[in-house]
Design an enzyme around this catalytic site. Structure first.
Site, PDB file in Angstrom:
ATOM      1  N   LYS A 121      51.731 -21.230   6.182  1.00  0.00           N
ATOM      2  CA  LYS A 121      52.103 -22.391   6.993  1.00  0.00           C
ATOM      3  C   LYS A 121      53.362 -23.020   6.402  1.00  0.00           C
ATOM      4  O   LYS A 121      53.477 -23.126   5.175  1.00  0.00           O
ATOM      5  CB  LYS A 121      50.938 -23.388   6.994  1.00  0.00           C
ATOM      6  CG  LYS A 121      51.147 -24.619   7.866  1.00  0.00           C
ATOM      7  CD  LYS A 121      49.938 -25.555   7.799  1.00  0.00           C
ATOM      8  CE  LYS A 121      50.074 -26.755   8.703  1.00  0.00           C
ATOM      9  NZ  LYS A 121      48.921 -27.676   8.603  1.00  0.00           N
TER      10      LYS A 121
ATOM     11  N   SER B  92      46.985 -28.836  13.201  1.00  0.00           N
ATOM     12  CA  SER B  92      48.408 -28.612  13.100  1.00  0.00           C
ATOM     13  C   SER B  92      48.806 -27.194  12.681  1.00  0.00           C
ATOM     14  O   SER B  92      49.942 -26.800  12.921  1.00  0.00           O
ATOM     15  CB  SER B  92      48.986 -29.593  12.084  1.00  0.00           C
ATOM     16  OG  SER B  92      48.505 -29.331  10.780  1.00  0.00           O
TER      17      SER B  92
ATOM     18  N   SER C  50      42.975 -29.599  10.669  1.00  0.00           N
ATOM     19  CA  SER C  50      44.141 -28.761  10.980  1.00  0.00           C
ATOM     20  C   SER C  50      43.999 -27.282  10.654  1.00  0.00           C
ATOM     21  O   SER C  50      44.859 -26.486  11.027  1.00  0.00           O
ATOM     22  CB  SER C  50      45.385 -29.299  10.272  1.00  0.00           C
ATOM     23  OG  SER C  50      45.897 -30.416  10.945  1.00  0.00           O
TER      24      SER C  50
END
Lengths: 95, 498
Positions: free
Chosen positions: B78, B153, B177
């Site tokens: 990420k 997210s 997330s």
């Protein structure tokens, strides 16, 4: 609690974020709905409850007081918007 | 089986047996990522040269006989996790050109295990969002239906694993997330106990909640990833100094006919109320029947304060964010406005231009709740209610070993459906946030599909440090079901030859 447009301008100043009048109106509407949701907390009796700041309720560990970092100034300044002679450049603050 | 359909465990075994090389797997992986980029937009950065160099090094280590446990397995990180020498954008214009000067702890640990970093995945800006619509680099599409959000997210990391672009990836979970996008894309996502994985090099959003963790298609693969990611790190003062664990140890035990005999599953009444989509509820019921068939028993429990987790979170997380994101001032790194009148104006314009609307909103909420005269009414109050939620969890885990329910109240929704109403978006995380407030571990695993073909996630929550148990419970379910093996239509299929 009801937020005013003046509150929004004050918070934006504290947060050092420029917002124009049109943005302020949108922020005002959305923050008002967020705080309406948050206001559900008002009804909860929390007398005598210890605040929980952290998942583990741990104390901050201490390490030995010795230098462990190497000098990486050049690496870190490579990503800076403006530097000179190893210093960060900002607009003049003292006339 | 084509390499891209294989699991981390399968690939690691094939690489160890020298049935294929990391250069082969990595090349095929990069090709698939590039082909899927237009339809999914899962990646912000693809590092072909760096990945191939790491793959060659992994193959050389295999040949020498000193390869790490995951040597040669391609993964993605990420873009909130710092990767030395590689752009780390946090999904923001603020950091669009930021090249990280060092690796995050979990990045370093996964490198040491031999994984090959193929690229950085798209995400909601500064990890604030549940739909990947706040990214400066465009939305990520859900591989099951590209008109739908992938969740957020960590939407890019989830979409990349769901689309079989990489077998595993990293995410971070502050309010859901990892688990929410895992649910919406039909894969596994584990949020470990707070403090098990160091936050060093994770660009901070809400420091008392931020937790790195893995995405993969199976619970076993999550365990293998966590084995590499967990560990004490003195550079993060909240990193826990505990003996190393093998998170596959329960999974590795031989299965009996009733592998979950004795397991008490708590069913929080609050997780099964109004607002839960009927198809989601039916899938959870069916999954619970499977768990009972595996020997588990269920017990009804109550978590009365958990309904307050969304308002508590939207005080605490923005408060911490407003403090953490004050470092982005256009001086040491990040965006600086081209035009300004003096230092204060430079801060204000750089931040106005560098941050998107949702990030600004949360900074403003946080600034307000921490400001003079409001701190006690909001921040301190929220911290006290946080304690009530943790007390609920403590009482619950006296009655059961794990808790189960839906990861999210509904499935993936269309782009734009919730983006105009922040509160509607925030309610997506109603079942996941308490895990962050308490710091307890939880996994989301696929447990079915709606009639429209969208994945449904089951959340399994455990008490502190129960990762090995949660992963085993998930693994036994996956041995008895095949939801995790279902794949979406291939978004990276080779183009037909002309």
């Amino acid at each position: 609690m009801s937020l005013t447009l003046q509150d929004i301008e004050r918070i934006a100043w504290l947060a050092r974020i420029e917002i124009d009048a049109r943005e302020a109106a949108d922020v005002h509407a959305k923050l008002t709905s967020i705080f309406t949701m948050i206001d559900a907390l008002d009804a909860i009796d929390t007398s005598g409850i210890e605040p929980m700041s952290h998942a583990q309720d741990m104390t901050t560990p201490l390490r030995d007081d010795r230098v462990t970092e190497s000098d990486r100034r050049a690496d870190f300044q490579r990503v800076a918007p403006a530097t000179e002679d190893g210093l960060y450049l900002v607009p003049r603050v003292i006339e | 089986m084509a390499a891209h359909e294989d699991t981390i465990a399968g690939l690691a075994a094939a690489l160890a047996a020298r049935k294929l090389s990391s250069v082969e797997v990595t090349t095929a992986t990069l090709d698939r990522i590039e082909r899927a980029q237009q339809s999914l937009n899962a990646f912000v950065t693809i590092d072909r040269d760096g990945a191939l160099a790491q793959a060659k090094a992994a193959d050389a280590a295999r040949a020498r006989g000193d390869a790490g446990a995951l040597a040669g397995v391609p993964i993605a990180h990420k873009d909130v996790l710092m990767t030395a020498g590689l752009t780390t954008t946090c999904g923001s214009r603020m950091l669009a050109k930021f090249v990280a000067p060092y690796d995050a702890f979990v990045v370093e640990r996964l490198r040491r295990a031999g994984t090959v970093l193929v690229g950085k995945t798209n995400m909601d800006e500064f990890a604030m969002g549940s739909s990947n619509e706040t990214s400066y680099f465009g939305t990520v599409k859900n591989p099951w239906n590209t008109a739908m959000v992938p969740g957020g997210s960590s939407g890019g990391s989830a979409a990349a694993v769901a689309a079989r672009l990489v077998p595993g990836s990293t995410g971070t979970d502050t309010g859901g997330s990892i688990r929410q996008p895992a649910a919406l894309t039909g894969i596994c996502g584990l949020k470990p106990t707070y403090g098990v994985c160091s936050r060093y090099g994770l660009i901070a959003f809400a420091s008392s909640l931020d937790t790195p963790g893995p995405f993969a298609r199976t619970a076993e693969d999550c365990a293998l990833m966590l084995n590499a990611m967990a560990g004490h790190d003195p550079r993060d003062s909240t990193s826990l100094d505990r003996p190393a664990e093998d998170y596959t140890r329960e999974i590795a035990k031989p299965a009996s006919g009733k592998p979950l005999a004795g397991l008490r599953i708590g069913l929080p009444r609050e997780y099964f109320g109004d607002g839960l989509d009927a198809e989601v509820a039916a899938a959870i019921d069916a999954a619970l029947a499977t768990f009972r068939a595996l020997g588990a028993t269920t017990v009804d429990i109550e978590l009365p304060a958990v309904k307050l987790s969304v308002p508590v979170y939207y005080v605490i997380a923005p408060a911490e964010a407003s403090s953490n994101l004050s470092r982005f001032d256009g001086v040491r790194y990040g965006h600086r406005a081209a035009q300004y009148d003096g230092l204060a104006d430079m801060y204000r314009r750089s931040r106005a231009e560098g941050f998107g609307a949702e990030v600004k909103r949360r900074i403003l909420v946080g600034t307000y709740v921490l400001s003079h005269g409001y701190y006690d009414a909001y921040y301190l109050k929220a911290q006290k209610v946080r304690r009530l939620i943790a007390d609920d969890f403590r009482r619950a885990f006296a009655q059961c070993d794990v808790m189960m329910g839906a990861t999210t109240p509904g499935v993936a929704f269309p782009f734009g459906a919730k983006s105009a109403d922040p509160v509607a978006m925030y309610l997506n995380d109603i079942f996941t946030i308490a895990g962050n407030l308490t710091g307890t571990p939880a996994i989301s695993i696929p447990c079915g599909f709606t009639r429209a073909g969208l994945p449904i996630g089951l959340q399994i929550q455990g008490d502190y440090f129960s990762e090995a148990r949660i992963l085993d419970v998930a693994h036994r379910f996956q041995q008895a079901s095949d939801w995790h093996a279902r794949a979406p239509r291939d978004c990276a299929a080779s183009e037909p030859r002309r």
